[in-house]
Motif scaffolding. Structure first.
Motif, PDB file in Angstrom:
ATOM      1  N   ILE A  29       0.844  -1.191   0.000  1.00  0.00           N
ATOM      2  CA  ILE A  29       0.000   0.000   0.000  1.00  0.00           C
ATOM      3  C   ILE A  29       0.882   1.245   0.000  1.00  0.00           C
ATOM      4  O   ILE A  29       1.977   1.223   0.561  1.00  0.00           O
ATOM      5  N   ARG A  30       0.425   2.287  -0.661  1.00  0.00           N
ATOM      6  CA  ARG A  30       1.092   3.586  -0.607  1.00  0.00           C
ATOM      7  C   ARG A  30       0.271   4.442   0.364  1.00  0.00           C
ATOM      8  O   ARG A  30      -0.760   4.995   0.012  1.00  0.00           O
ATOM      9  N   GLU A  31       0.713   4.481   1.626  1.00  0.00           N
ATOM     10  CA  GLU A  31      -0.103   5.077   2.675  1.00  0.00           C
ATOM     11  C   GLU A  31       0.006   6.596   2.692  1.00  0.00           C
ATOM     12  O   GLU A  31       1.067   7.166   2.453  1.00  0.00           O
ATOM     13  N   ASP A  32      -1.137   7.242   2.969  1.00  0.00           N
ATOM     14  CA  ASP A  32      -1.151   8.693   3.127  1.00  0.00           C
ATOM     15  C   ASP A  32      -0.547   9.077   4.469  1.00  0.00           C
ATOM     16  O   ASP A  32      -0.785   8.397   5.479  1.00  0.00           O
ATOM     17  N   ILE A  33       0.202  10.161   4.471  1.00  0.00           N
ATOM     18  CA  ILE A  33       0.769  10.702   5.707  1.00  0.00           C
ATOM     19  C   ILE A  33       0.044  12.019   6.014  1.00  0.00           C
ATOM     20  O   ILE A  33       0.017  12.929   5.179  1.00  0.00           O
ATOM     21  N   ASN A  34      -0.540  12.110   7.204  1.00  0.00           N
ATOM     22  CA  ASN A  34      -1.361  13.266   7.542  1.00  0.00           C
ATOM     23  C   ASN A  34      -0.988  13.838   8.905  1.00  0.00           C
ATOM     24  O   ASN A  34      -0.252  13.214   9.686  1.00  0.00           O
ATOM     25  N   LEU A  35      -1.523  15.001   9.173  1.00  0.00           N
ATOM     26  CA  LEU A  35      -1.384  15.650  10.479  1.00  0.00           C
ATOM     27  C   LEU A  35      -2.614  15.321  11.310  1.00  0.00           C
ATOM     28  O   LEU A  35      -3.734  15.335  10.796  1.00  0.00           O
ATOM     29  N   TYR A  36      -2.412  15.004  12.594  1.00  0.00           N
ATOM     30  CA  TYR A  36      -3.539  14.673  13.479  1.00  0.00           C
ATOM     31  C   TYR A  36      -3.532  15.596  14.691  1.00  0.00           C
ATOM     32  O   TYR A  36      -2.475  15.934  15.233  1.00  0.00           O
ATOM     33  N   ILE A  37      -4.757  15.969  15.106  1.00  0.00           N
ATOM     34  CA  ILE A  37      -4.935  16.924  16.194  1.00  0.00           C
ATOM     35  C   ILE A  37      -6.148  16.502  17.016  1.00  0.00           C
ATOM     36  O   ILE A  37      -7.064  15.843  16.506  1.00  0.00           O
ATOM     37  N   SER A  38      -6.177  16.871  18.278  1.00  0.00           N
ATOM     38  CA  SER A  38      -7.354  16.638  19.105  1.00  0.00           C
ATOM     39  C   SER A  38      -8.476  17.586  18.675  1.00  0.00           C
ATOM     40  O   SER A  38      -8.217  18.734  18.304  1.00  0.00           O
ATOM     41  N   PRO A  39      -9.729  17.126  18.689  1.00  0.00           N
ATOM     42  CA  PRO A  39     -10.841  18.037  18.390  1.00  0.00           C
ATOM     43  C   PRO A  39     -10.961  19.167  19.412  1.00  0.00           C
ATOM     44  O   PRO A  39     -11.621  20.176  19.152  1.00  0.00           O
ATOM     45  N   HIS A  40     -10.323  18.994  20.573  1.00  0.00           N
ATOM     46  CA  HIS A  40     -10.401  19.999  21.637  1.00  0.00           C
ATOM     47  C   HIS A  40      -8.994  20.354  22.120  1.00  0.00           C
ATOM     48  O   HIS A  40      -8.577  19.988  23.224  1.00  0.00           O
ATOM     49  N   PRO A  41      -8.239  21.090  21.287  1.00  0.00           N
ATOM     50  CA  PRO A  41      -6.850  21.413  21.652  1.00  0.00           C
ATOM     51  C   PRO A  41      -6.772  22.324  22.866  1.00  0.00           C
ATOM     52  O   PRO A  41      -7.568  23.255  23.016  1.00  0.00           O
ATOM     53  N   GLN A  42      -5.809  22.039  23.747  1.00  0.00           N
ATOM     54  CA  GLN A  42      -5.595  22.861  24.935  1.00  0.00           C
ATOM     55  C   GLN A  42      -4.631  24.008  24.668  1.00  0.00           C
ATOM     56  O   GLN A  42      -4.636  25.010  25.370  1.00  0.00           O
ATOM     57  N   ASN A  43      -3.797  23.840  23.654  1.00  0.00           N
ATOM     58  CA  ASN A  43      -2.852  24.889  23.278  1.00  0.00           C
ATOM     59  C   ASN A  43      -3.561  25.926  22.407  1.00  0.00           C
ATOM     60  O   ASN A  43      -4.102  25.584  21.344  1.00  0.00           O
ATOM     61  N   PRO A  44      -3.616  27.183  22.813  1.00  0.00           N
ATOM     62  CA  PRO A  44      -4.334  28.205  22.036  1.00  0.00           C
ATOM     63  C   PRO A  44      -3.869  28.324  20.595  1.00  0.00           C
ATOM     64  O   PRO A  44      -4.658  28.656  19.704  1.00  0.00           O
ATOM     65  N   SER A  45      -2.596  28.052  20.338  1.00  0.00           N
ATOM     66  CA  SER A  45      -2.078  28.186  18.972  1.00  0.00           C
ATOM     67  C   SER A  45      -2.647  27.126  18.035  1.00  0.00           C
ATOM     68  O   SER A  45      -2.511  27.238  16.812  1.00  0.00           O
ATOM     69  N   TYR A  46      -3.261  26.061  18.613  1.00  0.00           N
ATOM     70  CA  TYR A  46      -3.841  25.004  17.790  1.00  0.00           C
ATOM     71  C   TYR A  46      -5.328  25.232  17.525  1.00  0.00           C
ATOM     72  O   TYR A  46      -5.931  24.486  16.742  1.00  0.00           O
ATOM     73  N   SER A  47      -5.939  26.207  18.187  1.00  0.00           N
ATOM     74  CA  SER A  47      -7.395  26.359  18.132  1.00  0.00           C
ATOM     75  C   SER A  47      -7.893  26.585  16.710  1.00  0.00           C
ATOM     76  O   SER A  47      -8.844  25.946  16.248  1.00  0.00           O
ATOM     77  N   GLU A  48      -7.251  27.522  15.979  1.00  0.00           N
ATOM     78  CA  GLU A  48      -7.671  27.776  14.606  1.00  0.00           C
ATOM     79  C   GLU A  48      -7.351  26.589  13.707  1.00  0.00           C
ATOM     80  O   GLU A  48      -8.141  26.211  12.840  1.00  0.00           O
ATOM     81  N   LEU A  49      -6.194  25.965  13.933  1.00  0.00           N
ATOM     82  CA  LEU A  49      -5.786  24.808  13.132  1.00  0.00           C
ATOM     83  C   LEU A  49      -6.810  23.677  13.242  1.00  0.00           C
ATOM     84  O   LEU A  49      -7.054  22.954  12.273  1.00  0.00           O
ATOM     85  N   ALA A  50      -7.413  23.534  14.419  1.00  0.00           N
ATOM     86  CA  ALA A  50      -8.359  22.443  14.646  1.00  0.00           C
ATOM     87  C   ALA A  50      -9.587  22.545  13.752  1.00  0.00           C
ATOM     88  O   ALA A  50     -10.307  21.558  13.568  1.00  0.00           O
ATOM     89  N   MET A  51      -9.832  23.718  13.183  1.00  0.00           N
ATOM     90  CA  MET A  51     -10.996  23.907  12.315  1.00  0.00           C
ATOM     91  C   MET A  51     -10.679  23.617  10.854  1.00  0.00           C
ATOM     92  O   MET A  51     -11.571  23.577  10.014  1.00  0.00           O
ATOM     93  N   HIS A  52      -9.395  23.408  10.519  1.00  0.00           N
ATOM     94  CA  HIS A  52      -8.998  23.201   9.134  1.00  0.00           C
ATOM     95  C   HIS A  52      -9.121  21.725   8.743  1.00  0.00           C
ATOM     96  O   HIS A  52      -8.938  20.830   9.570  1.00  0.00           O
ATOM     97  N   SER A  53      -9.409  21.499   7.478  1.00  0.00           N
ATOM     98  CA  SER A  53      -9.429  20.130   6.953  1.00  0.00           C
ATOM     99  C   SER A  53      -8.147  19.801   6.204  1.00  0.00           C
ATOM    100  O   SER A  53      -7.865  18.631   5.934  1.00  0.00           O
ATOM    101  N   SER A  54      -7.365  20.832   5.860  1.00  0.00           N
ATOM    102  CA  SER A  54      -6.096  20.600   5.161  1.00  0.00           C
ATOM    103  C   SER A  54      -5.116  21.710   5.524  1.00  0.00           C
ATOM    104  O   SER A  54      -5.514  22.778   6.014  1.00  0.00           O
TER     105      SER A  54
END
Length: 332
Positions: free
Chosen positions: A162-187
């Protein structure tokens, strides 16, 4: 028509009555009568003449008896052949995997063995690619799931899996404020990864090597955080909203399904890496190792179809046809 109807028909013909057939097979008499009636109805012809003395085959029944015996002999031969194959499949098989492929393959593999090859004893050796390469070269494992073909004496017969996809993963409820906007992105474009601290394996890992190569090509530097060594511990930290991790879906599909993590697709470019399946040369004619090898191919195809292991399926032997292809397959 089914094998039970044929079995009841032959027993009735041999015993001379439905009552005697019922006693011989230890089956209720009405059950045999019903199956024989259904058989005659399906064939649209009378097979048995019934009277107070029992049953007698009609001319059509005599001809059908010959066909029924051939069919039942074929069924029994198939069962014997399959049972014989499974009887040969016994012994210990050792599979080498990294942590992410183990996560998606191991439980399903053990489950299939319990149902299909009960005499095979399976064990796993888990480690990064360089360890898996050494284990196979030193005959410590029988099967390797790896990220590039492993050569021995200049020869490799690795199967692209298989040629596996490599992706970024995040919690739906990030505790770090800098991740809050990122959590709403799909890409996220690859170059924007430079603004986040991301958990990565050690520098010798194939994933880190691939990401570093792409970062150099894109003219950026990734701010990596050292993982905890054990994938489970790293993922637990990320599910708490305390970090980000880059990995294939095989590592986290169980956490995605229960909404503890969500995927952010890396784009511009998207990232993939190949996974190979390799059987040790000395095991290429051993039924147990070959059975496990085939099961791994089958489970990979099923995991891909279930979206647990996302990417491009390279090994199509057990690929599940899409709805759009069914009509083509039926019509040839």
């Amino acid at each position: 028509m089914n094998s039970k109807q044929l079995q009841y028909f032959l027993a009735t013909a041999e015993q001379g009555s439905i009552a005697a057939a019922a006693k011989h097979l230890d089956v209720a008499q009405p059950a045999i009568s019903l199956q024989l009636t259904n058989l005659e109805h399906e064939l649209k012809i009378k097979l048995l003449e019934r009277d107070f003395r029992g049953v007698k085959l009609t001319d059509a029944g005599n001809r059908f008896e010959q066909h029924a015996r051939i069919i039942m002999e074929k069924i029994q031969a198939a069962k014997t052949d399959l049972i014989g194959e499974q009887a040969e499949c016994k012994g210990k098989v050792v599979v080498g995997l990294n942590q992410s492929s183990c996560n998606v393959l191991s439980v399903a593999l053990l489950n299939e063995l319990e149902h299909r090859f009960t005499d095979i004893e399976l064990s796993f050796k888990i480690g990064p690619f360089d360890m898996i390469e050494n284990w196979l070269a030193e005959d410590q494992i029988d099967i390797a799931v790896c990220h590039k073909p492993i050569t021995k004496n200049g020869i490799s017969d690795a199967l692209p899996l298989i040629r596996e996809d490599i992706n970024l993963y995040i919690s739906p409820h990030p505790q770090n404020p800098s991740y809050s906007e990122l959590a709403m992105h799909s890409s996220i474009p690859f170059v924007e990864l430079q603004y986040y601290d991301i958990f990565l394996p050690d520098k010798q890992d194939t994933l880190t090597i691939m990401l570093t190569k792409q970062a150099n090509k894109s003219g950026i530097t990734l701010k990596s955080k050292a993982a905890f060594g054990q994938l489970m511990t790293t993922l637990h930290y990320v599910t708490q909203g305390l970090g980000l991790v880059i990995c294939p879906s095989s590592a986290v599909f169980h956490l995605e399904s229960c909404k503890q993590l969500r995927v952010i697709n890396i784009i511009q470019p998207s990232l993939q890496r190949d996974v190979f399946l390799q059987l040790a040369h000395k095991k290429q004619h051993e039924p147990a190792a070959m059975a496990v090898f085939e099961l791994l191919r089958e489970i990979t195809a099923l995991s891909h179809d279930n979206k647990n292991w996302r990417g491009t399926l390279l090994d199509r032997k057990y690929a599940i046809p899409s709805v759009n292809n069914i009509e083509t397959l039926v019509t040839g």
